[in-house]
Motif scaffolding. Structure first.
Motif, PDB file in Angstrom:
ATOM      1  N   GLN A  85      17.990  49.417  60.625  1.00 27.19           N
ATOM      2  CA  GLN A  85      17.766  48.493  59.496  1.00 27.19           C
ATOM      3  C   GLN A  85      16.318  48.474  60.744  1.00 27.19           C
ATOM      4  N   ASP A  86      15.648  48.137  60.641  1.00 25.30           N
ATOM      5  CA  ASP A  86      14.612  47.781  62.102  1.00 25.30           C
ATOM      6  C   ASP A  86      13.515  46.471  60.668  1.00 25.30           C
ATOM      7  N   ARG A  87      13.874  44.418  61.045  1.00 21.07           N
ATOM      8  CA  ARG A  87      13.241  43.595  60.753  1.00 21.07           C
ATOM      9  C   ARG A  87      11.389  43.371  61.325  1.00 21.07           C
ATOM     10  N   PRO A  88      10.748  43.514  61.274  1.00 12.85           N
ATOM     11  CA  PRO A  88      10.042  43.201  61.590  1.00 12.85           C
ATOM     12  C   PRO A  88       9.799  41.470  62.117  1.00 12.85           C
ATOM     13  N   ILE A  89       9.196  41.282  63.013  1.00 16.21           N
ATOM     14  CA  ILE A  89       9.587  40.097  63.483  1.00 16.21           C
ATOM     15  C   ILE A  89       7.646  39.179  63.997  1.00 16.21           C
TER      16      ILE A  89
END
Length: 172
Positions: A85-89
């Motif tokens: 899962q990629d979480r935008p920062i």
């Protein structure tokens, strides 16, 4: 949602009157639920695991499709088994961000710029390989509850309140 919505249950006290009074003033200043602010999530605020120090190789930079000029979004990548899962920062912490091109550390303002209110990176060079980053970040939040102060014999004892992550529509 594409990724989990973070909520935080916060308690201050017992008997931290000055801290609670300062928080109450802040709660009024941001209009309770009305406005967002940056929050440091003490268990997930680095590009790496909490017990490690960030390096420029921790996470990939994600090309923002259709951006002109070309921009990259800071993301934190979480992996468990075959699931990723990629979480935008969106709210990196100024002064902590390290960016590398193919493992070679680059310099902010010389090689790239960062928008600290969106987590977007603009390169000032042509990349030679894989772009990665490391550093610290905050979570954009707002109050998500009333601000019930516990009083005993007219003395502030504690307060418990909720914070809710703010989502950003249209950003990576």
């Amino acid at each position: 949602w594409e990724y989990p919505l973070h909520r935080f249950n916060c308690t201050v006290g017992p008997r931290a009157e000055d801290n609670i009074a300062e928080l109450l003033e802040f709660w009024h200043a941001v209009g309770g639920w009305a406005y967002g602010f940056r929050f440091n999530d003490g268990i997930d605020y680095k590009s790496c695991r909490i017990q490690s120090d960030p390096t420029s190789l921790d996470c990939p930079l994600l090309l923002v499709t259709g951006s002109s000029p070309e921009e990259y979004q800071l993301i934190k990548r979480y992996t468990f088994g075959a699931r990723t899962q990629d979480r935008p920062i969106y709210t990196p912490v100024d002064g902590t961000i390290l960016i590398a091109d193919n493992g070679v550390l680059k310099a902010e303002t010389t090689d790239y710029t960062i928008d600290y209110s969106t987590g977007r990176v603009s390169l000032l060079f042509v990349p030679a390989g894989t772009l990665t980053w490391g550093g610290e970040f905050d979570v954009p939040v707002r109050f998500d509850s009333e601000f019930p102060v516990e009083l005993v014999n007219k003395r502030i004892q504690s307060v418990t309140f909720m914070l809710r992550e703010l989502r950003r529509d249209g950003i990576a």
